[in-house]
Design an enzyme around this catalytic site. Sequence first.
Site, mmCIF file in Angstrom:
data_model
loop_
_atom_site.group_PDB
_atom_site.id
_atom_site.type_symbol
_atom_site.label_atom_id
_atom_site.label_comp_id
_atom_site.label_asym_id
_atom_site.label_seq_id
_atom_site.Cartn_x
_atom_site.Cartn_y
_atom_site.Cartn_z
ATOM 1 N N CYS A 1 10.969 41.732 37.215
ATOM 2 C CA CYS A 1 10.279 42.773 36.570
ATOM 3 C C CYS A 1 11.226 42.306 35.161
ATOM 4 C CB CYS A 1 10.447 44.333 36.703
ATOM 5 S SG CYS A 1 9.378 44.662 38.152
ATOM 6 N N ASP B 1 2.452 50.951 41.845
ATOM 7 C CA ASP B 1 1.917 51.106 40.065
ATOM 8 C C ASP B 1 0.648 52.446 41.115
ATOM 9 O OD1 ASP B 1 3.447 49.822 38.345
ATOM 10 O OD2 ASP B 1 2.036 48.183 38.537
#
Lengths: 68, 345
Positions: free
Chosen positions: B16, B89
């Site tokens: 990330c 998410d």
Amino acid sequence: MTVIDACGLSCPEPVVLLRKAMFTQEDVYQIRVDNPVSRENVTRYAQHQGYHVAVEAAGETYTLTLTK
Amino acid sequence: METEVKLTKLASCAGCGAKVGAGTLVRMLEGFRTHQDPRLLVGYDKSDDASVYVLDDQRALVQTTDFFPPIVDDPFLYGQIAAANAMSDVYAMGGEPKLALNILCVPEKMEAAAVQEILRGGYDKAYEAGVIITGGHTIHGAEPIYGLAVSGFVHPKKVLTNGGARPGDVLILSKPLGIGVLTTAAKAGMVEQPVLDRIYRQMAALNKAARDVMTGYEVHSCTDVTGFGLLGHSFEMAQGSGCTIHIQSAQVPFHPEAYLMAQMGFIPAGAYRNRGYAEAGVAVRGQVSRAVQDLFYDPQTSGGLLMAMPEDQGLECLKALQQAAPGAAMIGYVTQRGDSWICLE
């Protein structure tokens, strides 16, 4: 004084080069980097090893002088 | 499996940490034409984890995608982590992922067996999550990239956005910080194998268990702490909620080895990007060392859920969470908007 050219390298390589160079425990080192992230990371490493850091900027290039 | 390729050597930035800065994205999308639709509960303008579109009074569709270059050398583990991260998410919106599509890019000369291991890792995590991978798209490119486009469902009245925190809420974080710093230090050979094994397990762990516990409580707001780091994601939650978020630094869990590595300058570029994005909104009250601040800006790959809920609920939720996510901790609280969006104490 050992001079290290770490231009063109990105994290963590400049710190790795400096770490290896510092095995000889000299009082003064000079290291050149060409991005702010390396400038910050090298500064942190040098300070952690007890060195004072002076930074000279010339455009995109930073020359860090590290003294005990 | 043993493989000839060192996957992380093929990647210019890891996990990330490769994420484009939040501020950059907002500027790029300014002024584009988009349709207005009252069924779209959460769209891009909200800077949230996933989009949410109401289907009927019982169901809303949650959609998200996430992918990144290798963060570990083992292709199976890389696949597991990328899939866990992509599905996170949906959990962060309070939803359950159901379907997914592979997104895969591999160098032409990469061994077929290694490519297959990446996919096997993804399928393994999808199976564990109860998700069906229905297809995908694979291309050749210079650096490997893997991730999923994920669809899931949530009850329209139980959507957890990053904009719902209220004064009086406490904040709980379900996984310890330090992943970006430790994976950067690992590239330099500075991290012992047992520590690596610990962070690999953490990154591959689904946020499903934390989500399942959380939905039993009166949670007002949730997001997952990933590329923008704790302070970047807290900044979005504070702005979205119109409140000030107080982070009690001494309570924030991080891997102890990451602290030393941050002091020694093994800090990923993403942490500096995150600082640049969020720092103007952060007021530091009292002594919070530079290394600790670096860990709070550190990009997390497949990081934990950050939840806001009333204090009495928070205490019980934390007790239940610690069974499912042993690293979980209460890390701060929410007040009415003060002088800054975030207060580091």
